[in-house]
Design a protein around this motif. Sequence first.
Motif, PDB file in Angstrom:
ATOM      1  N   ALA A   1       0.839  -1.203   0.000  1.00 35.29           N
ATOM      2  CA  ALA A   1       0.000   0.000   0.000  1.00 35.29           C
ATOM      3  C   ALA A   1       0.874   1.252   0.000  1.00 35.29           C
ATOM      4  O   ALA A   1       0.580   2.222  -0.716  1.00 35.29           O
ATOM      5  CB  ALA A   1      -0.927  -0.003   1.214  1.00 35.29           C
ATOM      6  N   GLY A   2       1.960   1.231   0.773  1.00 35.26           N
ATOM      7  CA  GLY A   2       2.870   2.368   0.781  1.00 35.26           C
ATOM      8  C   GLY A   2       3.527   2.589  -0.563  1.00 35.26           C
ATOM      9  O   GLY A   2       3.674   3.728  -1.025  1.00 35.26           O
ATOM     10  N   VAL A   3       3.915   1.520  -1.217  1.00 38.58           N
ATOM     11  CA  VAL A   3       4.526   1.617  -2.542  1.00 38.58           C
ATOM     12  C   VAL A   3       3.499   2.132  -3.559  1.00 38.58           C
ATOM     13  O   VAL A   3       3.814   2.979  -4.397  1.00 38.58           O
ATOM     14  CB  VAL A   3       5.123   0.265  -2.975  1.00 38.58           C
ATOM     15  N   ALA A   4       2.265   1.646  -3.470  1.00 40.71           N
ATOM     16  CA  ALA A   4       1.210   2.120  -4.385  1.00 40.71           C
ATOM     17  C   ALA A   4       0.968   3.611  -4.190  1.00 40.71           C
ATOM     18  O   ALA A   4       0.807   4.362  -5.165  1.00 40.71           O
ATOM     19  CB  ALA A   4      -0.078   1.338  -4.160  1.00 40.71           C
ATOM     20  N   LEU A   5       0.965   4.063  -2.938  1.00 38.62           N
ATOM     21  CA  LEU A   5       0.780   5.487  -2.673  1.00 38.62           C
ATOM     22  C   LEU A   5       1.949   6.295  -3.222  1.00 38.62           C
ATOM     23  O   LEU A   5       1.760   7.332  -3.858  1.00 38.62           O
ATOM     24  CB  LEU A   5       0.603   5.735  -1.176  1.00 38.62           C
ATOM     25  N   SER A   6       3.168   5.812  -3.001  1.00 39.47           N
ATOM     26  CA  SER A   6       4.348   6.509  -3.529  1.00 39.47           C
ATOM     27  C   SER A   6       4.294   6.602  -5.053  1.00 39.47           C
ATOM     28  O   SER A   6       4.587   7.653  -5.629  1.00 39.47           O
ATOM     29  CB  SER A   6       5.629   5.798  -3.098  1.00 39.47           C
ATOM     30  N   ALA A   7       3.909   5.525  -5.718  1.00 38.40           N
ATOM     31  CA  ALA A   7       3.796   5.526  -7.180  1.00 38.40           C
ATOM     32  C   ALA A   7       2.707   6.492  -7.635  1.00 38.40           C
ATOM     33  O   ALA A   7       2.874   7.200  -8.628  1.00 38.40           O
ATOM     34  CB  ALA A   7       3.511   4.117  -7.690  1.00 38.40           C
ATOM     35  N   SER A   8       1.614   6.538  -6.912  1.00 38.28           N
ATOM     36  CA  SER A   8       0.527   7.469  -7.228  1.00 38.28           C
ATOM     37  C   SER A   8       1.015   8.908  -7.163  1.00 38.28           C
ATOM     38  O   SER A   8       0.730   9.713  -8.055  1.00 38.28           O
ATOM     39  CB  SER A   8      -0.636   7.262  -6.256  1.00 38.28           C
ATOM     40  N   LEU A   9       1.736   9.228  -6.112  1.00 43.85           N
ATOM     41  CA  LEU A   9       2.257  10.590  -5.954  1.00 43.85           C
ATOM     42  C   LEU A   9       3.300  10.903  -7.017  1.00 43.85           C
ATOM     43  O   LEU A   9       3.367  12.029  -7.526  1.00 43.85           O
ATOM     44  CB  LEU A   9       2.838  10.768  -4.555  1.00 43.85           C
ATOM     45  N   TYR A  10       4.104   9.922  -7.368  1.00 38.75           N
ATOM     46  CA  TYR A  10       5.098  10.107  -8.417  1.00 38.75           C
ATOM     47  C   TYR A  10       4.415  10.433  -9.747  1.00 38.75           C
ATOM     48  O   TYR A  10       4.795  11.376 -10.435  1.00 38.75           O
ATOM     49  CB  TYR A  10       5.963   8.855  -8.554  1.00 38.75           C
ATOM     50  N   LEU A  11       3.395   9.658 -10.094  1.00 41.78           N
ATOM     51  CA  LEU A  11       2.691   9.893 -11.349  1.00 41.78           C
ATOM     52  C   LEU A  11       2.028  11.263 -11.377  1.00 41.78           C
ATOM     53  O   LEU A  11       1.960  11.907 -12.421  1.00 41.78           O
ATOM     54  CB  LEU A  11       1.632   8.817 -11.586  1.00 41.78           C
ATOM     55  N   LYS A  12       1.551  11.693 -10.238  1.00 39.24           N
ATOM     56  CA  LYS A  12       0.856  12.980 -10.164  1.00 39.24           C
ATOM     57  C   LYS A  12       1.820  14.153 -10.271  1.00 39.24           C
ATOM     58  O   LYS A  12       1.497  15.170 -10.856  1.00 39.24           O
ATOM     59  CB  LYS A  12       0.083  13.052  -8.845  1.00 39.24           C
ATOM     60  N   ASP A  13       3.015  14.009  -9.720  1.00 36.94           N
ATOM     61  CA  ASP A  13       3.924  15.149  -9.597  1.00 36.94           C
ATOM     62  C   ASP A  13       5.014  15.253 -10.648  1.00 36.94           C
ATOM     63  O   ASP A  13       5.576  16.317 -10.835  1.00 36.94           O
ATOM     64  CB  ASP A  13       4.589  15.136  -8.218  1.00 36.94           C
ATOM     65  N   VAL A  14       5.364  14.164 -11.310  1.00 37.85           N
ATOM     66  CA  VAL A  14       6.478  14.194 -12.253  1.00 37.85           C
ATOM     67  C   VAL A  14       5.947  14.375 -13.670  1.00 37.85           C
ATOM     68  O   VAL A  14       5.116  13.596 -14.126  1.00 37.85           O
ATOM     69  CB  VAL A  14       7.319  12.896 -12.146  1.00 37.85           C
ATOM     70  N   PRO A  15       6.428  15.418 -14.355  1.00 33.98           N
ATOM     71  CA  PRO A  15       5.942  15.644 -15.722  1.00 33.98           C
ATOM     72  C   PRO A  15       6.474  14.594 -16.694  1.00 33.98           C
ATOM     73  O   PRO A  15       7.558  14.062 -16.513  1.00 33.98           O
ATOM     74  CB  PRO A  15       6.482  17.031 -16.075  1.00 33.98           C
ATOM     75  N   VAL A  16       5.683  14.315 -17.707  1.00 32.23           N
ATOM     76  CA  VAL A  16       6.092  13.420 -18.777  1.00 32.23           C
ATOM     77  C   VAL A  16       7.084  14.173 -19.651  1.00 32.23           C
ATOM     78  O   VAL A  16       7.051  15.390 -19.750  1.00 32.23           O
ATOM     79  CB  VAL A  16       4.852  12.984 -19.609  1.00 32.23           C
ATOM     80  N   SER A  17       7.980  13.463 -20.297  1.00 30.67           N
ATOM     81  CA  SER A  17       8.965  14.068 -21.179  1.00 30.67           C
ATOM     82  C   SER A  17       8.286  15.031 -22.144  1.00 30.67           C
ATOM     83  O   SER A  17       7.323  14.676 -22.813  1.00 30.67           O
ATOM     84  CB  SER A  17       9.689  12.962 -21.944  1.00 30.67           C
ATOM     85  N   GLY A  18       8.793  16.261 -22.209  1.00 32.81           N
ATOM     86  CA  GLY A  18       8.236  17.261 -23.123  1.00 32.81           C
ATOM     87  C   GLY A  18       7.072  18.033 -22.529  1.00 32.81           C
ATOM     88  O   GLY A  18       6.638  19.017 -23.100  1.00 32.81           O
ATOM     89  N   GLU A  19       6.565  17.624 -21.411  1.00 32.08           N
ATOM     90  CA  GLU A  19       5.438  18.313 -20.782  1.00 32.08           C
ATOM     91  C   GLU A  19       5.976  19.180 -19.654  1.00 32.08           C
ATOM     92  O   GLU A  19       6.824  18.776 -18.883  1.00 32.08           O
ATOM     93  CB  GLU A  19       4.469  17.273 -20.205  1.00 32.08           C
ATOM     94  N   ARG A  20       5.465  20.393 -19.555  1.00 29.52           N
ATOM     95  CA  ARG A  20       5.876  21.277 -18.475  1.00 29.52           C
ATOM     96  C   ARG A  20       4.720  21.462 -17.525  1.00 29.52           C
ATOM     97  O   ARG A  20       3.581  21.628 -17.942  1.00 29.52           O
ATOM     98  CB  ARG A  20       6.293  22.638 -19.026  1.00 29.52           C
ATOM     99  N   LYS A  21       5.028  21.428 -16.236  1.00 30.42           N
ATOM    100  CA  LYS A  21       4.000  21.706 -15.237  1.00 30.42           C
ATOM    101  C   LYS A  21       3.705  23.198 -15.276  1.00 30.42           C
ATOM    102  O   LYS A  21       4.608  24.000 -15.438  1.00 30.42           O
ATOM    103  CB  LYS A  21       4.468  21.308 -13.839  1.00 30.42           C
ATOM    104  N   PRO A  22       2.437  23.583 -15.116  1.00 26.35           N
ATOM    105  CA  PRO A  22       2.124  25.013 -15.119  1.00 26.35           C
ATOM    106  C   PRO A  22       2.766  25.694 -13.917  1.00 26.35           C
ATOM    107  O   PRO A  22       2.858  25.118 -12.833  1.00 26.35           O
ATOM    108  CB  PRO A  22       0.593  25.047 -15.024  1.00 26.35           C
TER     109      PRO A  22
END
Length: 186
Positions: free
Chosen positions: A153-174
């Motif tokens: 569950a901790g790993v799933a939460l960490s992965a969820s936060l990673y996906l939410k916060d890290v931009p995809v290549s070529g994408e910029r966070k506003p």
Amino acid sequence: MARAKSSSSCSGRDGASLALRIATVALSVVSAVMTATAAAQPAAGGAAPTSGGVSYSDYSSLRYSLAATVICAALQAAAVWLEASGKAGEAKAAASLAELVDTAAQVLLYSSAALSFAVDDFGTCGRRVAGVCAAAGAFCLRVRASGAASLSAGVALSASLYLKDVPVSGERKPEPRCGHGCHCHH
């Protein structure tokens, strides 16, 4: 055209992040149920803390582990609602609350997992005597499985936060806006 692709990749990441949050809730519940149902009769000739057998409630560490996973499930259910309803991104207070919930959930999950994996040491008195696992192996297997569910569950939460916060290549966070112009020098 490129913008549409970026927005669809972002919504795919948001969906994956939400699915991982839901998995965090489910795994926390699984861990809590496994801990709450962990009990065993002592093996023949083995000593257990109580004459009738051993249970999670015999150990304050496992009572904490149960409470931690139940609290985590509730916190993450609230986080799922905040994320799914879009409220986590609306206001600064809601975003801060979401970060606080995520941090608390990670602390609870990882500490719960660590305590569950330490079950081998319960009652050993510094390895001078046989611990609870020598007398109630099935109990220890269930507690370890509960710890594995907490860790997952901790790993799933960490992965969820990673996906939410890290931009995809070529994408910029506003860039954050303060509402006082474009320079935010106030």
